[in-house]
Design an enzyme around this catalytic site. Sequence first.
Site, short mmCIF file in Angstrom:
data_model
loop_
_atom_site.label_atom_id
_atom_site.label_comp_id
_atom_site.label_asym_id
_atom_site.label_seq_id
_atom_site.Cartn_x
_atom_site.Cartn_y
_atom_site.Cartn_z
N GLY A 15 0.82 -1.20 0.00
CA GLY A 15 0.00 0.00 0.00
C GLY A 15 0.86 1.25 0.00
O GLY A 15 0.78 2.06 -0.90
N PHE A 16 1.68 1.40 1.03
CA PHE A 16 2.62 2.52 1.16
C PHE A 16 1.90 3.87 1.16
O PHE A 16 2.50 4.90 0.86
CB PHE A 16 3.68 2.49 0.06
CG PHE A 16 4.32 1.14 -0.14
CD1 PHE A 16 5.11 0.59 0.86
CD2 PHE A 16 4.10 0.39 -1.29
CE1 PHE A 16 5.70 -0.66 0.71
CE2 PHE A 16 4.67 -0.85 -1.45
CZ PHE A 16 5.47 -1.39 -0.45
N GLY A 30 1.16 -6.56 3.83
CA GLY A 30 2.46 -7.20 3.68
C GLY A 30 3.34 -6.84 4.86
O GLY A 30 4.51 -7.17 4.92
N THR A 31 2.74 -6.16 5.84
CA THR A 31 3.48 -5.63 6.98
C THR A 31 3.75 -6.66 8.06
O THR A 31 4.67 -6.50 8.84
CB THR A 31 2.66 -4.50 7.62
OG1 THR A 31 1.34 -5.02 7.87
CG2 THR A 31 2.54 -3.31 6.69
N ILE A 71 9.29 -4.70 20.38
CA ILE A 71 9.18 -5.28 19.03
C ILE A 71 8.45 -6.61 19.19
O ILE A 71 8.91 -7.51 19.89
CB ILE A 71 10.58 -5.50 18.40
CG1 ILE A 71 11.30 -4.14 18.26
CG2 ILE A 71 10.45 -6.21 17.07
CD1 ILE A 71 10.59 -3.12 17.40
N ASN A 107 7.41 -8.94 16.74
CA ASN A 107 7.96 -10.04 15.94
C ASN A 107 9.24 -9.54 15.31
O ASN A 107 9.21 -8.78 14.33
CB ASN A 107 6.95 -10.46 14.86
CG ASN A 107 7.46 -11.60 13.98
OD1 ASN A 107 8.56 -12.12 14.20
ND2 ASN A 107 6.67 -11.98 12.99
N LYS A 134 11.38 -10.86 13.44
CA LYS A 134 11.63 -11.25 12.05
C LYS A 134 10.91 -10.30 11.08
O LYS A 134 11.51 -9.75 10.16
CB LYS A 134 11.16 -12.68 11.81
CG LYS A 134 11.53 -13.23 10.46
CD LYS A 134 11.16 -14.72 10.34
CE LYS A 134 11.71 -15.31 9.05
NZ LYS A 134 11.41 -16.74 8.95
N GLY A 145 5.56 2.63 16.54
CA GLY A 145 5.46 2.19 15.14
C GLY A 145 6.80 2.02 14.46
O GLY A 145 7.78 2.66 14.81
N GLU A 188 7.08 3.26 9.02
CA GLU A 188 7.63 4.37 8.25
C GLU A 188 9.00 4.81 8.74
O GLU A 188 9.78 5.38 7.98
CB GLU A 188 6.62 5.54 8.28
CG GLU A 188 5.43 5.16 7.44
CD GLU A 188 4.15 5.92 7.73
OE1 GLU A 188 3.83 6.78 6.93
OE2 GLU A 188 3.49 5.62 8.72
#
Lengths: 714, 325
Positions: free
Chosen positions: A219-220, A447-448, A605, A607, A609, A677, A680
Amino acid sequence: MIGHDVDRVDGRIKVTGAAPYAADTKIPGVTYGYLVTSTVGRGQITGMDTAAALASPGVLAVYTPFNPLKLFAYVQEQNDERLPPLQDKEIRFFGQAIGFVVAETWEQARDAAGLITTTYQQQPPITEFPGRTLQKFDEVEEVVGAQTLGDITFTASYTTPFQHHCAMEPHATVATWNNDHLTVYTVSQGALLVQRRLSETLGVDPVKIHVLSPHVGGGFGGKWGNWAQVPLACAASRALGRPVKAVLTREQVFAMAGHRPMTRQTISMTCTADGKLTSIVNDGVTSRGLGGNWSESVANWTLTTYASPNIRVTKTIMPLNLGAATVMRAPGEANGSFALESAMDELAEQLGIDPVEMRLRNYATLVPNTGKPWSSKHLDECYRRGAEEFGWSRRAKQVRATVDGDWLVGTGMATATYGASRGQASIKVRLYPNGTASVSGTAADLGTGQYTVFAILAADELGIPVARVRPELGDSTSPAAANAGGSNSTCTNGPAVQVAARSVQTELITLAVTNPRSPFHGKDPASIVYRDGSVSSGGLTMSFGTLLTTCDVGGVEAIGTSPRLVDPEHGYRSFGAHFCEVRVHRLTGEPRVTRWLSVCDAGTIVNTKAARSQIQGAVVMGIGQALLEATEVDASARFTNANLASYLVPVHADVPRIDVRFLDHPDPLVSGLGAKGIGELGIVGVAGAIANAVHHATGVRVRDLPITLDKLLG
Amino acid sequence: MRAFDFATASTVSDALKLARPGSAFLAGGTTLVDLMKLDVMTPDRVIDVNALPLKGIKLRDGALHIGAMERMGDVAAHPVVTSVHPMISRALLLSASGQLRNMASIGGNLMQRTRCDYFRDVTSACNKRLPGSGCPALTGINRGHAILGTSDSCVATHASDVAVAFVALEAQVVLRSSDGDRTVPLEDFYRLPGSTPERENVLGPGELITEVVVPTLSWARHSTYLKIRDRQSYEFALTSVAAAISLKRGVVQDVRLAAGGVGTKPWRLRAVEEALKGGVAMERTFSDAVESAVDGARPLAHNAFKPSLLKRSIVRALLDAAGVR
């Protein structure tokens, strides 16, 4: 379970092609819509001859401004088009939707679209962005006496071109009606954004609109808004009584589905001889496409990054005859950081101060523009750990001092920061008799890794393996969770998943003591303990699956809500530092990134990976921003390189190994989870770090992105 | 895309018989199908030539013979090619992507159309696509465009890499029509745009490339193909240089040079070759010799860097081919 490497729960279906994307939707009797687009950049449509198209085989309808589908004005601002398609005859940009052909097959719709002739009363489009040039910018000019606060002054301008998101999946929407109920399968960064927009423009109660967007192929920011194919497919489907599918071509995505605006920043700084900033002024200019409302607050990153007693930023908007400019990964920050991080490097060199030291000397221990404390900030640790691991102390003091064969070698660094916050989110967790759990919310996974975040956090709270949790995203009938934007998904949805997963344990215990078939029936709820997927009391332990089976109920569920964070006392941001090595060929000038290290302070954090992947992907996108990506516009107002062969995104060969470190200091104020977050953060500062490394390698300062070889030939 | 007839030929003579004005031969399809989807090419008949017996890579009578239907990837990997003319293999491997090289044929590669973004957009004027309509690239976005062999009608760059290597190696193409075979040096196969940029080569109507013949060169191992571009893979050249050099005690005996990315056709650099002969193979000699490479160059607003980049690329390619520093 939190803070380890976990494989994506949706990884297998994605790589095997089993994950259904919007354009994969198969509905019996589906028809195909093809968008007709303007071939001029500004003017009025005076006529459209659709007779041949209407007579073309398989054609069911041709909608134009002369025969429109009724769409009501947009109300909610979604950073996309100002006006719904086909409702007026004004041409605001080249490639604007001016018609929609629906036919039995996609080929029939496309062929018929090609038979439509349109006449225009043309006006010369506005495409010039004053002050931008393809030539290398002048070297630094000293401003003497212009500012009085410090004894050192520096001024320079930095420019960035139009860029496009280039998500792999093009924009696609499939709409079908059942009486007055609409079901729409579409690309989206948030199912509720689609529902809200369609409710407004179609005049339909939102509860009658079911939006499904389970998988999104990138998406971005480009899929935050709902572009022309969304309302047209839905309205045409309603008018025709048939399902309608509309997929934009890549050229149409470039023209009408948003772009990063062109910007210019003029930075003036004053500082003391030992490098302490006494004033920063950033005059930002951003383009705005006349197709939309949105523009970039490009200078605002300067407000919160470095300590200075005086900071002023301005914003000037240049309207151009282009489709809507829109949010693109770190809007404002990606471009804003390029200028300020370049300027800090230039000023450090002017003063003979190491770039890392320069940043530490201007470290903002409080939020610079408000004076408030940070919720948490470990940026100094990012700098120091990054410098240590990267070997920064071995860096040559002089520019153009390191040569390896025919390659000039340089290193550079930059700061990354991006705003953090926590919105309100509700999540439902349900436990099933087979021992599994589902976690659902309207959130999106572009896809995040959001699916996996849901699974990990629910599994962690429930004390069961991740494999026994089924996350459900992208469905507007789920509880309202955060849309995927502003690096807000995990910090907003994560706490709600935790709340819901705890609440469902209470529901389970209630069932255990109230259901007559339960072995715990009649016991004091306070005597029952939930732990690792089981309830126990007085020596008796039973898994929730067995309990639900024993009680013969289909499941128990709970909706948990985590409220919006309201904290006027603190500033919230994620932080990081990038370090890179760049090589430039001494004869032919091509810049190549050869080493990368990013150290991030983004709280907990979930995950490691997927988080590492997220930062790596952002750095790759930043390499594109720095060295390759620019959409060109000529006098016709057309994006001339609107295809993936001519608009260059990095390929594997352009990307070195990217090392990512997370400091893993949970933010104590953002939420109990402590996650800020990262979506970005990773792109912020990348272009600046590369520009600084190119300068270190060659002695050439490029202030106009992308840094292509022609700017380095000297 | 428009409706069209589709025919399959199993022999060359069948293919020639099926051809007519407005028809197109389909090999790998990596250019034709793309451009048909964009309505840039609108053949009314497409003749599939993939089954034609135009395969084979052989060394015969002092020349390397490559069948027109050999795929780029197969040619690049062929041991005869890599040993006789490594430059050809290198030029191919720096072209396109692995998937495209598996499909695209050598004959089709020589017929590929320019990447000019005005040629590829049917809403734009283009003298090559629509003769007489004008050339927006002259005043538009032209960073990738040609500086050599251009005209007021067209500044489109020839896109092929391997054609540049072939021109340096003085390759010939064998063309077959109903009148029989003829052989044309590849350099002469391509036309300059002049006032007729729509005519890109000397192929007659219904004529088919059947073979490429590359004379062997005893010193061809001292060669390279250098491709300069913004992205490290999957991009057309800003400049490219095919270079082969013969040295004796460090003195240039003979040399072949051709450039891509700068010309409206693959650009042989004979004047530079002459200037190099007899010189000592060193950077200074190379730098002095390259000035004539840009004789007659007409840079445009956005590609003013190309003369400089071309000269630098030639020097770099010569250093690589000669193995000197």
